[in-house]
Design an enzyme around this catalytic site. Structure first.
Site, PDB file in Angstrom:
ATOM      1  CG  ASP A  78       7.215  -8.836   1.835  1.00 42.74           C
ATOM      2  OD1 ASP A  78       7.529  -7.657   1.608  1.00 42.74           O
ATOM      3  OD2 ASP A  78       5.875  -8.903   1.861  1.00 42.74           O
ATOM      4  CG  ASP A  81      11.588  -5.821   2.450  1.00 42.41           C
ATOM      5  OD1 ASP A  81      10.572  -5.499   3.067  1.00 42.41           O
ATOM      6  OD2 ASP A  81      11.598  -6.100   1.353  1.00 42.41           O
ATOM      7  N   GLY A  82      11.108  -3.742   4.984  1.00 43.35           N
ATOM      8  CA  GLY A  82      10.550  -2.145   5.138  1.00 43.35           C
ATOM      9  C   GLY A  82      11.022  -1.786   6.435  1.00 43.35           C
ATOM     10  NE  ARG A  86       8.540   1.580   8.153  1.00 47.42           N
ATOM     11  CZ  ARG A  86       8.266   0.666   7.111  1.00 47.42           C
ATOM     12  NH1 ARG A  86       8.305   0.739   6.149  1.00 47.42           N
ATOM     13  NH2 ARG A  86       7.970  -0.510   7.802  1.00 47.42           N
ATOM     14  CG  ASP A  99       8.198  -5.104  -0.583  1.00 47.15           C
ATOM     15  OD1 ASP A  99       8.707  -6.018  -0.335  1.00 47.15           O
ATOM     16  OD2 ASP A  99       7.136  -4.540  -0.383  1.00 47.15           O
ATOM     17  CG  ASP A 103       5.303  -8.421  -1.914  1.00 48.45           C
ATOM     18  OD1 ASP A 103       6.253  -9.331  -1.430  1.00 48.45           O
ATOM     19  OD2 ASP A 103       5.100  -7.423  -1.373  1.00 48.45           O
TER      20      ASP A 103
END
Length: 169
Positions: A78, A81-82, A86, A99, A103
């Protein structure tokens, strides 16, 4: 037989304007482009998180170490992935929703299991689920109504706890 109502010009314009806005949103989210948002690398990581979470839930009652390892790996992914989204310029609304839903789902499943193991604490776990779901929903909704591109972009004038939470990778 009822006669058909004539559409007035303002209704036709509103419909065409809404269609135009929808197309812009879809283009912005790469849904109408040649790229397939569902196969973006961050979303593939999101799918792996879902699979790991499901497997960890299976092991939860009888193999706590395996469960914790798989659940922890899902949580670590988690955090990745962000940043990958980006870095590769593959941010999408679908990925953000995937996402957030992952969560909320994994947290709720964990708290439900804890409520079944510790029934005297069930009300606390139920309240934590309600707090988790409602607070994230309210924040997401208020961000969207304020016109923000993402619920993770908080202004300098917003709540200090929100700023701390969303600005600290």
């Amino acid at each position: 037989m009822k006669p058909k109502k004539k559409q007035n010009a303002s209704n036709t314009f509103a419909k065409s304007q809404n269609q135009f806005n929808l197309e812009n949103v879809l283009k912005k989210d790469n849904i109408l482009s040649r790229e397939n948002v569902f196969l973006f690398i961050p979303n593939l990581i999101g799918y792996a998180r879902v699979i790991l979470a499901i497997i960890s839930l299976y092991y939860m009652p009888f193999a706590p170490v395996t469960c914790m390892s798989l659940y922890s790996l899902s949580c670590l992914m988690d955090a990745v992935d962000g940043n990958v989204a980006r870095y590769l310029n593959q941010c999408s609304k679908f990925g953000a929703v995937l996402d957030m839903v992952t969560d909320r789902s994994t947290t709720s499943c964990l708290l439900c299991f804890l409520a079944s193991i510790y029934p005297s604490w069930a009300i606390v776990f139920q309240l934590l689920i309600a707090l988790d779901l409602s607070s994230h929903y309210m924040h997401m909704y208020s961000s969207l109504t304020a016109g923000s591109e993402s619920h993770k972009k908080v202004s300098e004038t917003s709540n200090p706890w929100l700023r701390l939470y969303y600005s600290n990778n």
